[in-house]
Design an enzyme around this catalytic site. Structure first.
Site, PDB file in Angstrom:
ATOM      1  N   SER A   1       0.836  -1.209   0.000  1.00  0.00           N
ATOM      2  CA  SER A   1       0.000   0.000   0.000  1.00  0.00           C
ATOM      3  C   SER A   1       0.873   1.263   0.000  1.00  0.00           C
ATOM      4  O   SER A   1       0.500   2.271  -0.600  1.00  0.00           O
ATOM      5  CB  SER A   1      -0.981  -0.003   1.174  1.00  0.00           C
TER       6      SER A   1
ATOM      7  N   ILE B   1      16.909  -7.860   5.646  1.00  0.00           N
ATOM      8  CA  ILE B   1      17.893  -6.875   6.104  1.00  0.00           C
ATOM      9  C   ILE B   1      19.030  -6.818   5.087  1.00  0.00           C
ATOM     10  O   ILE B   1      19.612  -7.843   4.731  1.00  0.00           O
ATOM     11  CB  ILE B   1      18.392  -7.243   7.514  1.00  0.00           C
ATOM     12  N   LEU B   2      19.309  -5.623   4.610  1.00  0.00           N
ATOM     13  CA  LEU B   2      20.357  -5.460   3.597  1.00  0.00           C
ATOM     14  C   LEU B   2      21.732  -5.413   4.275  1.00  0.00           C
ATOM     15  O   LEU B   2      21.860  -4.917   5.391  1.00  0.00           O
ATOM     16  CB  LEU B   2      20.104  -4.171   2.812  1.00  0.00           C
TER      17      LEU B   2
ATOM     18  N   ASN C   1      13.526   4.265   4.590  1.00  0.00           N
ATOM     19  CA  ASN C   1      12.553   3.248   5.007  1.00  0.00           C
ATOM     20  C   ASN C   1      11.413   3.924   5.756  1.00  0.00           C
ATOM     21  O   ASN C   1      11.589   4.995   6.335  1.00  0.00           O
ATOM     22  CB  ASN C   1      13.255   2.243   5.941  1.00  0.00           C
TER      23      ASN C   1
ATOM     24  N   HIS D   1       8.695   3.147   8.879  1.00  0.00           N
ATOM     25  CA  HIS D   1       8.529   2.216   9.998  1.00  0.00           C
ATOM     26  C   HIS D   1       7.316   2.637  10.832  1.00  0.00           C
ATOM     27  O   HIS D   1       7.151   3.824  11.117  1.00  0.00           O
ATOM     28  CB  HIS D   1       9.803   2.231  10.862  1.00  0.00           C
TER      29      HIS D   1
HETATM   30  C1  GRF Z   1       3.979  -0.619   6.869  1.00  0.00           C
HETATM   31  O1  GRF Z   1       3.317  -0.523   8.093  1.00  0.00           O
HETATM   32  C2  GRF Z   1       5.400  -0.163   7.006  1.00  0.00           C
HETATM   33  O2  GRF Z   1       5.570   0.860   7.928  1.00  0.00           O
HETATM   34  C3  GRF Z   1       6.107  -1.399   7.477  1.00  0.00           C
HETATM   35  O3  GRF Z   1       5.474  -2.464   6.801  1.00  0.00           O
HETATM   36  C4  GRF Z   1       4.148  -2.077   6.429  1.00  0.00           C
HETATM   37  C5  GRF Z   1       4.042  -2.254   4.953  1.00  0.00           C
HETATM   38  O4  GRF Z   1       2.748  -2.054   4.468  1.00  0.00           O
HETATM   39  N1  GRF Z   1       7.527  -1.302   7.272  1.00  0.00           N
HETATM   40  P1  GRF Z   1       2.472  -2.003   2.907  1.00  0.00           P
HETATM   41  O5  GRF Z   1       3.048  -3.277   2.309  1.00  0.00           O
HETATM   42  O6  GRF Z   1       3.106  -0.770   2.372  1.00  0.00           O
HETATM   43  O7  GRF Z   1       0.970  -1.972   2.789  1.00  0.00           O
END
Ligand code: GRF
Length: 193
Positions: free
Chosen positions: A21, A97-98, A112, A114
């Protein structure tokens, strides 16, 4: 570090493992006039990632890699990124993890998103842990990626209130909606026009 792009859009790769998403919101943003990026490549470690469908919908190249042999796969990815002139990597729900070496190759150019207010709640199950600890707020963070998990410099954060009846599921939904707005804003912030 601020990435400079002259007047052209920065070629960007988005790495995903699941729903995608955030990928979709980044693609939508990239198509707006004020966008400073174009999304030219989608990379995944998971052939079954739902988000891969956006490659077809929006006609964006995609490549799935098997991460069992991490070093050799990372070298292949680096070659592919070079071939496609990628200058920015956005991790969006990417569950691998890269390596330090990979990150060094793209130093200051991997970011990233988070789902917590870092430095609180690095790693997984962030919503559950925030609720269990009776936090009043949680939220989301866009940050640079360094070799330690969820520890690079913060670019932008958005706070979200935790209500008394909150469950990890309701909190995840509220925060995800904010993530979709925060990621494009953070990109605008680090790219100098
Ligand atoms: C999100 O909550 C993001 O913060 C975390 O993983 C989830 C990914 O959601 N790292 P989507 O695949 O972008 O819907």
């Amino acid at each position: 570090m601020v990435i400079s792009n002259g007047s052209k859009k920065i070629k960007t790769a988005v790495f995903i493992s699941g729903t995608g998403s955030n990928l979709r919101s980044l693609i939508r943003y990239s198509k707006t006039r004020k966008s400073v990026i174009s999304i030219d490549l989608i990379i995944s470690n998971n052939l079954k990632a739902k988000g891969l469908r956006f490659s077809k919908i929006y006609k964006i190249k995609r490549k799935v890699y098997n991460f069992k042999k991490k070093i050799s796969v990372e070298n292949k990815i680096l070659k592919n990124l070079k071939k496609n002139k990628i200058k920015l990597i956005c991790l969006a729900g990417f569950m691998k993890i890269l390596s330090k070496k990979f990150i060094k190759n793209f130093s200051g150019k991997i970011i990233n998103i988070h789902p917590s207010l870092l430095p609180k709640y690095k790693g997984l199950n962030t919503h559950q842990r925030a609720i269990e600890n009776k936090e009043k707020y949680s939220g989301c963070t866009v940050h640079y990626v360094n070799s330690k998990l969820d520890s690079g410099q913060v670019i932008l954060q958005k706070k979200v209130k935790i209500t008394k009846k909150e469950t990890p599921k309701t909190l995840a939904k509220k925060i995800l909606a904010q993530e979709h707005k925060l990621y494009p804003k953070a990109i605008n912030k680090i790219i100098n026009r």
